[in-house]
Design a protein around this motif. Structure first.
Motif, PDB file in Angstrom:
ATOM      1  N   ASP A  59       0.859  -1.185   0.000  1.00 17.36           N
ATOM      2  CA  ASP A  59       0.000   0.000   0.000  1.00 17.36           C
ATOM      3  C   ASP A  59       0.895   1.235   0.000  1.00 17.36           C
ATOM      4  OD1 ASP A  59      -3.236   0.281   0.731  1.00 17.36           O
ATOM      5  OD2 ASP A  59      -2.058   2.110   1.011  1.00 17.36           O
ATOM      6  N   PRO A  60       0.508   2.295  -0.731  1.00 12.88           N
ATOM      7  CA  PRO A  60       1.307   3.519  -0.704  1.00 12.88           C
ATOM      8  C   PRO A  60       1.130   4.330   0.577  1.00 12.88           C
ATOM      9  CG  PRO A  60      -0.610   3.839  -2.089  1.00 12.88           C
ATOM     10  CD  PRO A  60      -0.606   2.385  -1.692  1.00 12.88           C
ATOM     11  N   PRO A  82       6.061  -9.068   4.823  1.00 12.11           N
ATOM     12  CA  PRO A  82       5.860  -7.693   5.295  1.00 12.11           C
ATOM     13  C   PRO A  82       5.351  -6.795   4.171  1.00 12.11           C
ATOM     14  CG  PRO A  82       7.978  -8.541   6.043  1.00 12.11           C
ATOM     15  CD  PRO A  82       7.438  -9.534   5.050  1.00 12.11           C
ATOM     16  N   PRO A  83       4.532  -5.793   4.500  1.00  8.61           N
ATOM     17  CA  PRO A  83       3.945  -4.930   3.459  1.00  8.61           C
ATOM     18  C   PRO A  83       4.991  -4.062   2.774  1.00  8.61           C
ATOM     19  CG  PRO A  83       3.444  -4.067   5.642  1.00  8.61           C
ATOM     20  CD  PRO A  83       4.064  -5.417   5.846  1.00  8.61           C
ATOM     21  N   LEU A  84       4.802  -3.869   1.467  1.00  8.20           N
ATOM     22  CA  LEU A  84       5.672  -3.029   0.663  1.00  8.20           C
ATOM     23  C   LEU A  84       4.995  -1.703   0.350  1.00  8.20           C
ATOM     24  CD1 LEU A  84       6.941  -5.646  -1.966  1.00  8.20           C
ATOM     25  CD2 LEU A  84       8.162  -4.823   0.066  1.00  8.20           C
ATOM     26  N   HIS A  91       6.156   3.620 -12.351  1.00  6.18           N
ATOM     27  CA  HIS A  91       6.654   2.652 -13.338  1.00  6.18           C
ATOM     28  C   HIS A  91       7.435   1.530 -12.677  1.00  6.18           C
ATOM     29  CE1 HIS A  91       9.380   0.969 -16.414  1.00  6.18           C
ATOM     30  NE2 HIS A  91       8.333   1.113 -17.196  1.00  6.18           N
ATOM     31  N   ASP A  92       8.179   1.869 -11.619  1.00  4.05           N
ATOM     32  CA  ASP A  92       9.003   0.870 -10.945  1.00  4.05           C
ATOM     33  C   ASP A  92       8.368   0.471  -9.627  1.00  4.05           C
ATOM     34  OD1 ASP A  92      11.083   0.807 -12.893  1.00  4.05           O
ATOM     35  OD2 ASP A  92      11.831   2.706 -12.101  1.00  4.05           O
ATOM     36  N   TRP A  93       8.146  -0.812  -9.461  1.00  4.05           N
ATOM     37  CA  TRP A  93       7.653  -1.371  -8.209  1.00  4.05           C
ATOM     38  C   TRP A  93       8.773  -2.168  -7.550  1.00  4.05           C
ATOM     39  CZ3 TRP A  93       2.327  -3.991  -9.733  1.00  4.05           C
ATOM     40  CH2 TRP A  93       1.440  -3.003 -10.186  1.00  4.05           C
ATOM     41  N   PRO A  94       8.798  -2.254  -6.213  1.00  5.24           N
ATOM     42  CA  PRO A  94       9.831  -3.033  -5.528  1.00  5.24           C
ATOM     43  C   PRO A  94       9.507  -4.529  -5.514  1.00  5.24           C
ATOM     44  CG  PRO A  94       8.400  -2.014  -3.911  1.00  5.24           C
ATOM     45  CD  PRO A  94       7.940  -1.519  -5.265  1.00  5.24           C
TER      46      PRO A  94
END
Length: 200
Positions: A59-60, A82-84, A91-94
Motif C-alpha cells: 500500500d502507498p 511484510p507490506p511493501l 513505473h518501478d515497483w519493488p
C-alpha cells in the motif's frame, strides 16, 4: 483495538464472496501480490484460507502499511510477507515477479493513472496465464448503473474529481494493449464485480 490495526466493515462483508471467486482463479502455488491492501484484513483472511500460497501485501499509505503490519503481528500468518510501499501509478515497483495480482476496491478510489499503472505492472510481473483479479463497482457498456452506484460515484467525485466508477470496457481495452485479456466477470453482492484478466 488499541494498536495500529484498522478495520473496514466493507472488507468484513465482502471477504468471503471474494474468497469464493479467488479459489477458482488463483494458481495452486506461488506468490500473490495485493496492490492497495488497505487495512490488511483481506490478505490475512485469504492467507489463512489458502495457506499454500505466499501473500505479498502492499500500500502507498504509511498508515495502511502500519495497519497491515499490526494485523500480521496479531494474527501471525506464516505465509504473508511484510507490506511493501507500492504506488500503482509508478513505473518501478519493488517487486520483480508475482504469480497473481489482486486489487480490491482500488480502481474507483484512485486516479485513472493508477489503473493504467496497475495494468502495466501486472503485465510486467505476471507469467503467461497469470491472473489479475480486480474487485469493485464498474460501468458496463450501455447498461444503467444501479441507483446505489450512481450515488456512490457522485460521492467519490465530490471527494476527488479524479476518482469515480470506471467503464469496464475502457479498463479491458487498456489491459488488452498490454497483453492482458479479460477472461471473465462475476456478479458480486452490492452491485460489485469480480473482474479477471489473464496475461497472454
Amino acid at each position: 483495538m488499541t494498536d495500529a490495526r484498522l478495520s473496514s466493515p466493507a472488507a468484513l462483508r465482502n471477504r468471503d464472496p471474494i474468497l469464493a471467486v479467488l479459489r477458482s482463479v488463483l494458481p495452486a502455488t506461488g506468490t500473490v501480490l495485493e496492490i492497495a491492501s488497505g487495512s490488511g484484513e483481506h490478505i490475512v483472511h485469504f492467507a489463512r484460507a489458502l495457506p499454500i500460497l505466499t501473500w505479498q501485501p502492499s500500500d502507498p499509505s504509511e498508515a495502511a502499511r502500519g495497519s497491515i503490519a499490526a494485523w500480521l503481528a496479531a494474527e501471525a500468518p506464516a505465509n504473508v510477507l511484510p507490506p511493501l510501499d507500492v504506488d500503482a501509478s509508478a513505473h518501478d515497483w519493488p517487486v520483480t515477479a508475482a504469480d497473481a495480482v489482486l486489487a480490491i476496491n482500488m480502481v474507483h478510489i484512485s486516479p485513472w493513472a493508477a489503473t493504467l499503472g496497475l495494468l502495466a505492472g501486472a503485465a510486467r510481473l505476471l507469467p503467461p496465464g497469470g491472473p489479475l483479479f480486480l474487485y469493485g463497482p464498474y460501468r458496463r457498456g450501455g447498461e444503467p448503473m444501479a441507483p446505489s452506484n450512481i450515488a456512490f460515484d457522485a460521492d467519490l467525485k465530490a471527494r476527488d474529481p479524479a476518482w469515480g466508477i470506471r467503464d469496464l470496457d475502457s479498463v479491458a481495452a487498456a489491459g488488452d494493449t498490454l497483453g492482458l485479456s479479460l477472461d471473465h466477470v462475476v456478479d458480486m453482492p452490492a452491485n460489485n464485480l469480480s473482474v479477471v484478466f489473464t496475461r497472454r
